[in-house]
Design a protein around this motif. Structure first.
Motif, PDB file in Angstrom:
ATOM      1  N   LEU A  81      -4.242  20.341 -10.267  1.00  0.00           N
ATOM      2  CA  LEU A  81      -5.151  20.931  -9.284  1.00  0.00           C
ATOM      3  C   LEU A  81      -6.108  19.885  -8.712  1.00  0.00           C
ATOM      4  CD1 LEU A  81      -6.288  23.505  -7.911  1.00  0.00           C
ATOM      5  CD2 LEU A  81      -7.711  23.853  -9.934  1.00  0.00           C
ATOM      6  N   LEU A  82      -6.711  19.090  -9.583  1.00  0.00           N
ATOM      7  CA  LEU A  82      -7.624  18.043  -9.121  1.00  0.00           C
ATOM      8  C   LEU A  82      -6.898  16.997  -8.277  1.00  0.00           C
ATOM      9  CD1 LEU A  82      -9.805  17.375 -12.324  1.00  0.00           C
ATOM     10  CD2 LEU A  82     -10.567  18.369 -10.156  1.00  0.00           C
ATOM     11  N   GLY A  83      -5.737  16.559  -8.776  1.00  0.00           N
ATOM     12  CA  GLY A  83      -4.985  15.533  -8.061  1.00  0.00           C
ATOM     13  C   GLY A  83      -4.542  15.992  -6.688  1.00  0.00           C
ATOM     14  N   GLY A  84      -4.021  17.217  -6.589  1.00  0.00           N
ATOM     15  CA  GLY A  84      -3.594  17.741  -5.293  1.00  0.00           C
ATOM     16  C   GLY A  84      -4.752  17.897  -4.329  1.00  0.00           C
ATOM     17  N   ALA A 102      -5.432  15.717  -0.921  1.00  0.00           N
ATOM     18  CA  ALA A 102      -5.429  16.440   0.358  1.00  0.00           C
ATOM     19  C   ALA A 102      -6.688  16.145   1.175  1.00  0.00           C
ATOM     20  CB  ALA A 102      -5.307  17.937   0.110  1.00  0.00           C
ATOM     21  N   TYR A 103      -7.827  15.962   0.510  1.00  0.00           N
ATOM     22  CA  TYR A 103      -9.101  15.759   1.228  1.00  0.00           C
ATOM     23  C   TYR A 103      -9.550  14.287   1.235  1.00  0.00           C
ATOM     24  CZ  TYR A 103      -9.581  20.807   1.340  1.00  0.00           C
ATOM     25  OH  TYR A 103      -9.385  22.139   1.586  1.00  0.00           O
ATOM     26  N   ALA A 104      -8.644  13.375   0.869  1.00  0.00           N
ATOM     27  CA  ALA A 104      -9.014  11.960   0.749  1.00  0.00           C
ATOM     28  C   ALA A 104      -9.532  11.402   2.072  1.00  0.00           C
ATOM     29  CB  ALA A 104      -7.802  11.157   0.282  1.00  0.00           C
ATOM     30  N   PRO A 105     -10.765  10.811   2.096  1.00  0.00           N
ATOM     31  CA  PRO A 105     -11.291  10.212   3.325  1.00  0.00           C
ATOM     32  C   PRO A 105     -10.755   8.791   3.551  1.00  0.00           C
ATOM     33  CG  PRO A 105     -12.928  10.075   1.596  1.00  0.00           C
ATOM     34  CD  PRO A 105     -11.763  10.808   1.007  1.00  0.00           C
ATOM     35  N   GLY A 106     -10.174   8.203   2.504  1.00  0.00           N
ATOM     36  CA  GLY A 106      -9.672   6.845   2.643  1.00  0.00           C
ATOM     37  C   GLY A 106      -8.580   6.572   1.641  1.00  0.00           C
ATOM     38  N   LEU A 107      -7.988   5.374   1.723  1.00  0.00           N
ATOM     39  CA  LEU A 107      -6.834   5.037   0.894  1.00  0.00           C
ATOM     40  C   LEU A 107      -7.171   5.026  -0.591  1.00  0.00           C
ATOM     41  CD1 LEU A 107      -3.886   4.127   0.694  1.00  0.00           C
ATOM     42  CD2 LEU A 107      -4.660   1.760   1.009  1.00  0.00           C
ATOM     43  N   GLN A 146       0.834  -1.216   0.000  1.00  0.00           N
ATOM     44  CA  GLN A 146       0.000   0.000   0.000  1.00  0.00           C
ATOM     45  C   GLN A 146       0.864   1.261   0.000  1.00  0.00           C
ATOM     46  OE1 GLN A 146      -2.265  -1.031   3.529  1.00  0.00           O
ATOM     47  NE2 GLN A 146      -4.125  -1.403   2.323  1.00  0.00           N
ATOM     48  N   LEU A 147       1.933   1.238   0.812  1.00  0.00           N
ATOM     49  CA  LEU A 147       2.838   2.392   0.831  1.00  0.00           C
ATOM     50  C   LEU A 147       3.482   2.593  -0.535  1.00  0.00           C
ATOM     51  CD1 LEU A 147       4.272   4.632   2.449  1.00  0.00           C
ATOM     52  CD2 LEU A 147       6.026   2.950   3.031  1.00  0.00           C
ATOM     53  N   GLY A 148       3.879   1.487  -1.153  1.00  0.00           N
ATOM     54  CA  GLY A 148       4.465   1.586  -2.489  1.00  0.00           C
ATOM     55  C   GLY A 148       3.503   2.184  -3.491  1.00  0.00           C
ATOM     56  N   LEU A 149       2.212   1.835  -3.389  1.00  0.00           N
ATOM     57  CA  LEU A 149       1.212   2.399  -4.300  1.00  0.00           C
ATOM     58  C   LEU A 149       1.012   3.891  -4.061  1.00  0.00           C
ATOM     59  CD1 LEU A 149      -1.470  -0.454  -4.326  1.00  0.00           C
ATOM     60  CD2 LEU A 149      -0.030   0.266  -6.238  1.00  0.00           C
ATOM     61  N   VAL A 204      -9.440   6.721  -2.343  1.00  0.00           N
ATOM     62  CA  VAL A 204      -9.542   8.085  -2.882  1.00  0.00           C
ATOM     63  C   VAL A 204      -8.168   8.735  -2.953  1.00  0.00           C
ATOM     64  CG1 VAL A 204     -10.588  10.366  -2.572  1.00  0.00           C
ATOM     65  CG2 VAL A 204     -11.888   8.303  -2.001  1.00  0.00           C
ATOM     66  N   LEU A 205      -7.319   8.464  -1.948  1.00  0.00           N
ATOM     67  CA  LEU A 205      -5.944   8.981  -1.952  1.00  0.00           C
ATOM     68  C   LEU A 205      -5.202   8.490  -3.191  1.00  0.00           C
ATOM     69  CD1 LEU A 205      -3.469  10.359  -0.605  1.00  0.00           C
ATOM     70  CD2 LEU A 205      -3.102   8.238   0.661  1.00  0.00           C
ATOM     71  N   LEU A 206      -5.322   7.203  -3.498  1.00  0.00           N
ATOM     72  CA  LEU A 206      -4.643   6.650  -4.667  1.00  0.00           C
ATOM     73  C   LEU A 206      -5.200   7.250  -5.959  1.00  0.00           C
ATOM     74  CD1 LEU A 206      -4.345   2.882  -3.638  1.00  0.00           C
ATOM     75  CD2 LEU A 206      -2.548   4.624  -3.651  1.00  0.00           C
ATOM     76  N   LEU A 207      -6.535   7.507  -5.997  1.00  0.00           N
ATOM     77  CA  LEU A 207      -7.121   8.161  -7.168  1.00  0.00           C
ATOM     78  C   LEU A 207      -6.507   9.548  -7.381  1.00  0.00           C
ATOM     79  CD1 LEU A 207      -9.256   8.447  -9.439  1.00  0.00           C
ATOM     80  CD2 LEU A 207     -10.857   9.280  -7.677  1.00  0.00           C
ATOM     81  N   GLY A 208      -6.385  10.302  -6.288  1.00  0.00           N
ATOM     82  CA  GLY A 208      -5.772  11.626  -6.372  1.00  0.00           C
ATOM     83  C   GLY A 208      -4.334  11.559  -6.858  1.00  0.00           C
ATOM     84  N   ARG A 209      -3.591  10.545  -6.389  1.00  0.00           N
ATOM     85  CA  ARG A 209      -2.192  10.406  -6.812  1.00  0.00           C
ATOM     86  C   ARG A 209      -2.106  10.119  -8.319  1.00  0.00           C
ATOM     87  NH1 ARG A 209       1.721  12.112  -5.024  1.00  0.00           N
ATOM     88  NH2 ARG A 209       3.121  10.323  -4.933  1.00  0.00           N
ATOM     89  N   VAL A 210      -3.028   9.263  -8.818  1.00  0.00           N
ATOM     90  CA  VAL A 210      -3.015   8.949 -10.249  1.00  0.00           C
ATOM     91  C   VAL A 210      -3.384  10.176 -11.085  1.00  0.00           C
ATOM     92  CG1 VAL A 210      -4.104   7.563 -12.057  1.00  0.00           C
ATOM     93  CG2 VAL A 210      -3.427   6.488  -9.900  1.00  0.00           C
ATOM     94  N   LEU A 211      -4.380  10.942 -10.625  1.00  0.00           N
ATOM     95  CA  LEU A 211      -4.760  12.170 -11.337  1.00  0.00           C
ATOM     96  C   LEU A 211      -3.586  13.150 -11.411  1.00  0.00           C
ATOM     97  CD1 LEU A 211      -8.360  12.853  -9.932  1.00  0.00           C
ATOM     98  CD2 LEU A 211      -7.758  12.326 -12.306  1.00  0.00           C
TER      99      LEU A 211
END
Length: 870
Positions: free
Chosen positions: A94-97, A101-106, A54-57, A108-115
């Motif tokens: 802008l969308l990814g950051g 930043a507001y990710a409620p869970g892992l 998970q950390l690697g992702l 959504v966080l990964l989605l933001g990182r991909v964006l």
């Protein structure tokens, strides 16, 4: 290049900086965010306990997005255009950051990182294309090279934000979210830019748009990019020429480009293997791991607190920035392959050091820090060397290096004397370490020891005035090297104070000759297109010498008679300088001048000049290109002089009309450069630090090394930015900082004595501000403001003013410190700094737009001086 052209370049750079923000967003705060995200106390989440996968992702999510973005952009880039591609990249950033930043869970966080990664993929494609297609050709190579520097700035910004937010609950959200406003700034900036004129023309000749309509759009865009009125004739002509060129290149009305399969055939296949291999090895040697996991590596290396680890990451980021700047400056001098070989060798050593740390050096955390510094430094050298090929002028680069380096050693030895004297005075006055019976020096005797070389330099500057043209540049530098060698040796073996002072004066005579001969030789022999850079690097060599002096002092400070080694170390460097200069040819321009002045046979010296010029450019002796250049230079020198005898103004003309005002400005700058305390701070840095709480001589000299490194960093920044920001703004900002630093030193000695770091901070502020103002800019302006007729005499008088005031301040510091006290002396220097600030504000002009380009004496007739007649 005229002033109008320079103004257009400045207009262009404003546009380019908005694009480079996209590169700055590439690398950011992942290193610190992973520490915050995994902390039970600081994460602010219930899902902080991430597995290794998970950390690697989380870490690599943006890279997978960038990979997908790079694939996605291939079929749509030409449809979108450069501007819309960059706008889309900014939107994804802008969308990814924001999502991250507001990710409620892992998930959504990964989605933001991909964006965010998708934005990286588009920006890394679109930004270099836009810059290459819109910037003027003469600065294209520099701007493309700066791509790597902006990425490093982004890494450093990420480290800084991480270091401030590492202790905050949910700090990882701020670290990731900080990119959003920067992305918004990028988007708004790109929105205000025109589309690439070349892309508009390509769409038209490919039949994807109306030729007339897109041609008109291209003219308007080009006019805006060059800061001209919409649709002006110059822009119309340029667009017409570009259109013809594109059609000619394509061989028809449709530009042709090879298919993807052609990359795997013939020469293209070999090019792909080389280029693909470089970028592949760039990554699989561990670079992403070192950058993204730097915080965790430092934690396992003994920096147990996350805050400590992220703050050390900031130091690594600063070092990475410094090494990138150096690599950009030197990549064309040293070549790509030598930098690659040296950088990869260093990377290998650093990775072996990290291995050794984890195996059996676990008790020495500084080994891990040193290995990381070595890794990022060597990586930046290698990455810059593997970058885009800059435009090469018609000369052999390897032949340019030695004619610059060996004369520049004269400046390095001047700086070395400054740095070594700081530690040598501590050693010389120590009853235990001096190794002499005459260690108990009075304030006057100490002042003479410190300033002896400066009095020698002053006398050398006077002595060289009547004999320089007789000696020639090469013999002047050989004599300087001999005096350096004699001075260093006599000082090192001095049996008593009088012989020591004699050695110091001999060394100073070498300084006087070298500071006159080295800049002249470099200016008269190096290619015109790199002359400005090489002359600016003279100050960098002086700073390197100061740093070398501090280093030698720090190693010899505990040795009995250590001062002898400190002074004597200059002798082998002087010998190297002498042997190097001996191997160089004489200045072709000096040979021609002697001939047209009737001091030598014209035919004989003209032939010597052709041979010398051929050697300096790495060509066969007496080749036709060199013959033609020497013929042109000879005609130019005769035309400039108005006869067969070059005419130069007398010494009295310096004190008349425009020359007088130029001398007041130039002489005032080099005078204030010294009487604001600069010699005292450098020569007495060790003693200042001892009185500031670093009681051991070793401690004081080692902190001096830190100050020297900082001085080197600030000099590099000044050299890079002097043409962007201008001379006067840097002078104003630097002198203001000098004033603040002197007031801080005053406050330390008056009522902040319990805080020794105040003194260290004040010294760092002083040398940093000096290096972006008085240090390089005083001499740069002195070389620009005098009329050509009185330039030689004016610069000589400025040198005399400099060394005279330098010697006076250095000698007077120790007695004045005893008489007034340190706090009042630094207050006096602060008052003088305020006066110098007023002098710059009211009297000194800006000379940034001035270009007095010369090729072996060929001057621009439009420029004689920037000082108008009164």
């Amino acid at each position: 290049m005229n002033i109008y052209r320079l103004e257009l370049q400045q207009q262009e750079k404003k546009h380019i900086k908005r694009i480079l923000i996209g590169l700055l967003l590439f690398c950011r705060a992942t290193s610190g965010a992973t520490l915050s995200l995994q902390s039970a106390e600081l994460s602010g989440t219930t899902w902080f306990n991430l597995s290794a996968v998970q950390l690697g992702l989380v870490v690599s999510g943006s890279l997978y997005g960038a990979l997908f973005g790079s694939i996605l952009v291939y079929p749509i880039a030409d449809f979108l255009g450069r501007k819309r591609e960059l706008l889309l990249a900014a939107l994804l950033y802008l969308l990814g950051g924001s999502v991250t930043a507001y990710a409620p869970g892992l998930n959504v966080l990964l989605l933001g990182r991909v964006l965010y990664g998708l934005g990286i993929g588009l920006a890394m494609h679109g930004a270099p294309l836009y810059i290459a297609e819109t910037c003027p050709s003469q600065i294209r190579g520099t701007l493309i090279s700066l791509k790597e520097l902006f990425i490093v700035l982004g890494i450093l910004l990420g480290y800084f934000v991480g270091s401030f937010q590492i202790d905050a609950v949910g700090g990882w959200r701020y670290m990731f979210g900080f990119s959003a406003p920067v992305a918004l700034l990028m988007g708004l900036g790109v929105w205000s830019l025109p589309e690439s004129p070349r892309w508009l023309l390509l769409r038209a000749i490919q039949g994807k748009a109306s030729l007339q309509e897109y041609k008109e759009k291209a003219i308007v865009a080009y006019s805006k990019l060059r800061g001209r009125p919409a649709g002006d004739k110059v822009s119309e002509k340029q667009i017409e020429d570009t259109l013809v060129s594109l059609k000619t290149t394509s061989g028809s009305d449709q530009e042709s480009e090879g298919s993807i399969f052609e990359v795997f055939q013939g020469p293209s296949l070999k090019a792909f293997v080389i280029g693909g291999g470089l970028v592949l090895f760039q990554q699989i040697t561990g670079q992403p791991s070192v950058l993204y996991y730097a915080g965790q590596i430092l934690q396992t290396a003994g920096f147990s607190a996350a805050a400590d680890a992220t703050r050390v990451s900031v130091v690594i980021g600063v070092f990475k920035l410094l090494m990138t700047s150096i690599a950009i400056l030197k990549v064309d001098d040293l070549g790509r392959k030598p930098l690659l070989i040296g950088g990869i060798s260093g990377i290998t050593v650093s990775l072996l050091l990290l291995t050794a740390y984890y195996k059996f050096l676990g008790g020495f955390p500084l080994v891990a820090v040193g290995a990381l510094l070595l890794y990022v430094g060597c990586y930046q050298v290698r990455a810059t060397a593997a970058g885009e090929e800059a435009y090469q002028e018609d000369f052999n680069w390897s032949s340019v290096i030695l004619p610059f380096v060996f004369p520049a050693l004269g400046g390095l030895l001047f700086g070395y004397d400054i740095g070594a004297t700081s530690g040598a005075t501590l050693s010389l006055q120590s009853a235990e370490l001096s190794g002499t019976t005459w260690f108990n020096l009075s304030a006057v005797q100490l002042g003479l020891v410190v300033s002896g070389s400066l009095y020698g330099a002053l006398f050398g500057s006077i002595l060289v005035y009547p004999i320089a043209d007789f000696l020639g540049r090469k013999r002047e530098l050989l004599l300087a090297a001999l005096l350096y060698l004699l001075g260093g040796s006599v000082t090192a073996y001095a049996p008593g104070l009088n012989v020591l002072l004699l050695g110091r004066v001999l060394y100073g005579l070498g300084i006087g000759l070298a500071m006159h001969g080295a800049p002249l030789y470099i200016a008269e022999t190096c290619p015109s297109q790199i002359r400005g850079t090489l002359i600016s690097l003279k100050e960098l060599f002086i700073v390197l010498g100061i740093l070398l002096g501090y280093f030698v002092g720090s190693f010899q400070i505990d040795a009995v008679g250590g001062w002898r080694y400190m002074f004597g170390f200059s002798a082998p460097v002087a010998l190297l300088m002498g042997l190097g200069v001996w191997s160089l040819p004489e200045s072709p321009r000096w040979l021609l001048l002697r001939a047209i002045q009737g001091k030598a046979s014209l035919q004989e010296y003209k032939e010597k000049a052709i041979v010398a010029y051929s050697k300096l450019r790495g060509r066969p002796a007496g080749d036709k290109v060199s013959e033609k250049q020497i013929e042109d230079t000879l005609v130019s020198l005769k035309t400039t002089s108005g006869s067969d005898q070059e005419s130069e103004g007398s010494i009295f003309e310096v004190f008349q009309g425009p020359s007088l005002k130029a001398f007041v400005i130039g002489g005032g700058l080099v005078l204030f450069q010294q009487i604001t305390g600069q010699p005292s701070v450098l020569y007495y840095a060790g003693q200042i630090l001892q009185t500031a709480g670093f009681s051991a001589a070793a401690d004081a000299t080692r902190v001096s090394v830190v100050i020297g490194v900082f001085k080197l960093l600030m000099t590099s920044i000044a050299i890079l930015k002097v043409d962007d920001l201008g001379r006067k703004p840097l002078l104003i900002g630097g002198i203001s900082g000098i004033t603040v630093s002197l007031l801080l030193l005053t406050a330390y000695y008056k009522f902040l004595g319990g805080f020794p770091l105040v003194a260290v901070g004040a010294l760092l502020l002083y040398v940093g501000c000096y290096q972006i103002s008085f240090g390089p800019i005083s001499w740069l302006m002195v070389s620009e403001i005098f009329p050509s007729r009185t330039r030689g005499k004016g610069i000589s008088l400025a040198v005399l003013t400099n060394f005279g005031s330098n010697a006076l301040v250095t000698f007077a510091f120790s007695p004045l410190k005893e008489l007034l006290g340190a706090e009042n002396l630094f207050l006096l220097f602060a008052a003088i700094a305020l006066v110098s600030l007023g002098f710059v504000l009211l009297y000194v002009p800006e000379t940034k737009a001035l270009n007095d380009t010369k090729e072996n004496g060929n001057q621009n007739p439009r420029h004689k001086t920037i000082i108008p007649s009164e």
